[in-house]
Design an enzyme around this catalytic site. Structure first.
Site, PDB file in Angstrom:
ATOM      1  N   HIS A   1      18.781  24.265  65.153  1.00  0.00           N
ATOM      2  CA  HIS A   1      18.974  25.174  66.226  1.00  0.00           C
ATOM      3  C   HIS A   1      18.089  26.304  65.650  1.00  0.00           C
ATOM      4  O   HIS A   1      17.733  27.322  66.558  1.00  0.00           O
ATOM      5  CB  HIS A   1      20.139  25.630  66.693  1.00  0.00           C
ATOM      6  CG  HIS A   1      20.963  24.458  67.406  1.00  0.00           C
ATOM      7  ND1 HIS A   1      21.311  24.392  68.905  1.00  0.00           N
ATOM      8  CD2 HIS A   1      21.616  23.327  67.126  1.00  0.00           C
ATOM      9  CE1 HIS A   1      21.727  23.413  69.277  1.00  0.00           C
ATOM     10  NE2 HIS A   1      21.907  22.696  68.145  1.00  0.00           N
TER      11      HIS A   1
ATOM     12  N   ASP B   1      13.480  33.464  65.527  1.00  0.00           N
ATOM     13  CA  ASP B   1      14.709  33.012  66.289  1.00  0.00           C
ATOM     14  C   ASP B   1      14.215  31.599  66.736  1.00  0.00           C
ATOM     15  O   ASP B   1      13.259  31.160  67.140  1.00  0.00           O
ATOM     16  CB  ASP B   1      14.901  33.810  67.532  1.00  0.00           C
ATOM     17  CG  ASP B   1      16.346  33.905  67.868  1.00  0.00           C
ATOM     18  OD1 ASP B   1      17.008  32.628  67.458  1.00  0.00           O
ATOM     19  OD2 ASP B   1      16.815  34.734  68.515  1.00  0.00           O
TER      20      ASP B   1
END
Ligand code: ADP
Length: 478
Positions: A152, A355
């Site tokens: 992720h 991110d």
């Protein structure tokens, strides 16, 4: 349909999901059922067994961690070594001795306890950086099922990987998977480059590499959200929420308080904007929601202090009667309340330094009123930028002048342009929603596993060994 078994550090409780991973996976599990296995913090000497947890739509099992395991595996190796390394913050690596051994031991223990609960026909899907060595541990116990992994976070550049003193073992952990899923094509390129830099790598295709006699398959699968569901929640929320009293335009930031999210620089960017735009009609009220996270890790205390100081500084410089520029909320806020705030906001300021995806960016787009949508100001280093670059105002989060310029553009954008940008982004969100993400990953996993199993059969092997690829080898190195 085969049973899906998910592994992740935490197993969600019933009720509204929170956190990117759970938000994305819970609806898949609610729809198709299956088993979700994870860990939970436990006592000094927890039982060496998996504990069933109540749940309506799918089964859940958790392995309690001892305090020492929680410290060295979770706070230590996962969050003080892998998390900063994966985000390119090798200056923050804390490689105290013993942590990596505990990290691997926790993964081995989870494999051992999970093994009796697995059926031959299960598909296993392991999530995130806490559990990278789990497939290797399961393979050692003779598990031959399809096993996939999804990261992720971003995948780092080769230099950051090499900052781990055991970078070869780190890369080898991925070889036990049938398919490694990453968020963006940029991550896939970095993944392949990390193996190339480690030497003895041969590119077989843009998604498959041979490295030290291992075949490793990788792909980009950008994680999605249920855009229509989030829009409905936001519409409901504004019907029931008390509107804010401020007459100023509303700008919003929503993040866990993490040093990767670039919140201090975001405030410096807002400060630059306010300095350059002193007129009353240019005023913007900025609400930053940033609940605490991983507070036992030193780097998180530092960013909290910095943020408190900066928000005080900006308010000291620009507050006026009836105008407080920064409202900083340091606690978790209910998901429906967040959806309402996102809908009301004229601008979302989302400026991570790095991110994996950033689901808040997608949630902001989903929450907007299509007739009068707000503008997304987004870091070019968020995974979401790869899909949303046509509609968002992209900025460089390291440069306060670039952040300030993004705010100015967003504040002045005419409604026609806002609608057109929003429509483009919303279409992308609908095409690549959470169900699409899980379905497309699982289809690719099953196809990869078929290739591995047919290779094993043709080699007459009962367990996983070096594989020959049915694909034509790419001549030369990457
Ligand atoms: P990360 O997974 O790094 O935390 P994401 O933006 O991808 O970041 O996902 C965060 C998820 O958690 C989103 O669904 C978001 O709505 C939710 N969230 C973020 N901040 C808060 C908060 N302050 N309170 C409640 N939920 C939050």
């Amino acid at each position: 349909m085969s049973r899906l078994v998910i592994f992740s550090n935490r197993v969600p409780a019933d009720g509204p999901p929170s956190g990117g991973l759970v938000v994305a996976l819970q609806s898949t599990m609610d729809n198709r059922g299956g088993l979700w296995i994870g860990t939970e913090p436990g006592d000094e000497e927890p039982p060496d067994t998996l504990i069933p947890r109540p749940g309506e739509t799918f089964d859940r099992l958790t392995m309690p961690l001892s305090r020492a395991e929680h410290e060295d595996y979770y706070l230590g190796y996962a969050n003080s070594v892998l998390w900063p390394m994966l985000h390119g913050r090798v200056d923050l690596l804390d490689v105290s001795s013993g942590q990596r051994a505990t990290y691997e031991a926790v993964n081995r223990r989870l494999a051992k306890l999970a093994r009796p609960h697995l059926r031959d026909t299960d598909i296993l899907w392991i999530h995130d950086y806490h559990l990278i060595p789990l497939a290797a541990a399961l393979r050692e116990l003779g598990v031959t099922n399809p096993i996939g992994f999804f990261l992720h976070t971003p995948f780092p550049d080769a230099g950051s990987v090499q900052a781990l003193s055991h970078s070869d073992s780190f890369l080898r952990w991925f070889a036990a998977y049938d398919l490694v899923g990453l968020q963006t094509s940029r991550d896939v390129a970095r993944f392949l480059d990390a193996f190339r830099s480690a030497g003895a790598a041969q590119l077989i295709s843009g998604r498959c590499i041979r490295w030290q006699d291992e075949i490793i398959r990788v792909g980009s699968f950008p994680i999605g959200i249920d855009a229509d569901g989030f829009r409905d929640m936001a519409e409901d929320a504004i019907r029931t929420q008390t509107p804010p009293l401020s007459s100023h335009r509303l700008m919003i930031g929503v993040d866990r308080l993490d040093y990767t999210k670039g919140i201090p620089n975001r405030l410096r960017g807002f400060q630059t904007y306010l300095r350059d735009h002193p007129a009353e009609e240019d005023r913007i009220a900025f609400v930053q929601i940033a609940p605490p996270t991983r507070e036992d890790v030193g780097a998180y205390m530092d960013v909290r202090r910095e943020l408190e100081q900066l928000s005080g500084e900006v308010n000291g410089e620009f507050s006026d009667i009836g105008y407080v520029p920064v409202q900083y909320i340091h606690r978790a806020v209910a998901r429906s309340a967040i959806s309402g705030l996102l809908r009301r906001a004229d601008i979302a300021l989302i400026t991570p330094l790095n991110d994996g995806m950033n689901l808040v960016a997608k949630e902001f787009v989903a929450a907007q009123d299509p007739e009068d949508p707000g503008v997304l100001v987004l870091s070019k280093f968020a995974g979401a930028a790869e899909q949303l670059e046509g509609g968002a105002v992209l900025i460089n989060p390291h440069d306060p002048a670039s952040v300030a310029d993004g705010i100015r553009k967003a504040a002045r954008m005419p409604v026609g342009e806002r609608r057109q940008r929003h429509e483009q982004m919303y279409d992308i969100l609908r095409q690549s929603n959470g169900d699409w993400w899980a379905d497309s990953y699982l289809r690719a996993l099953e196809a990869s596993a078929v290739i591995r199993i047919s290779n094993l059969a043709s080699l007459g092997q009962g367990s996983l060994g070096p594989m020959t690829s049915p694909l034509t080898a790419f001549p030369g190195k990457l």
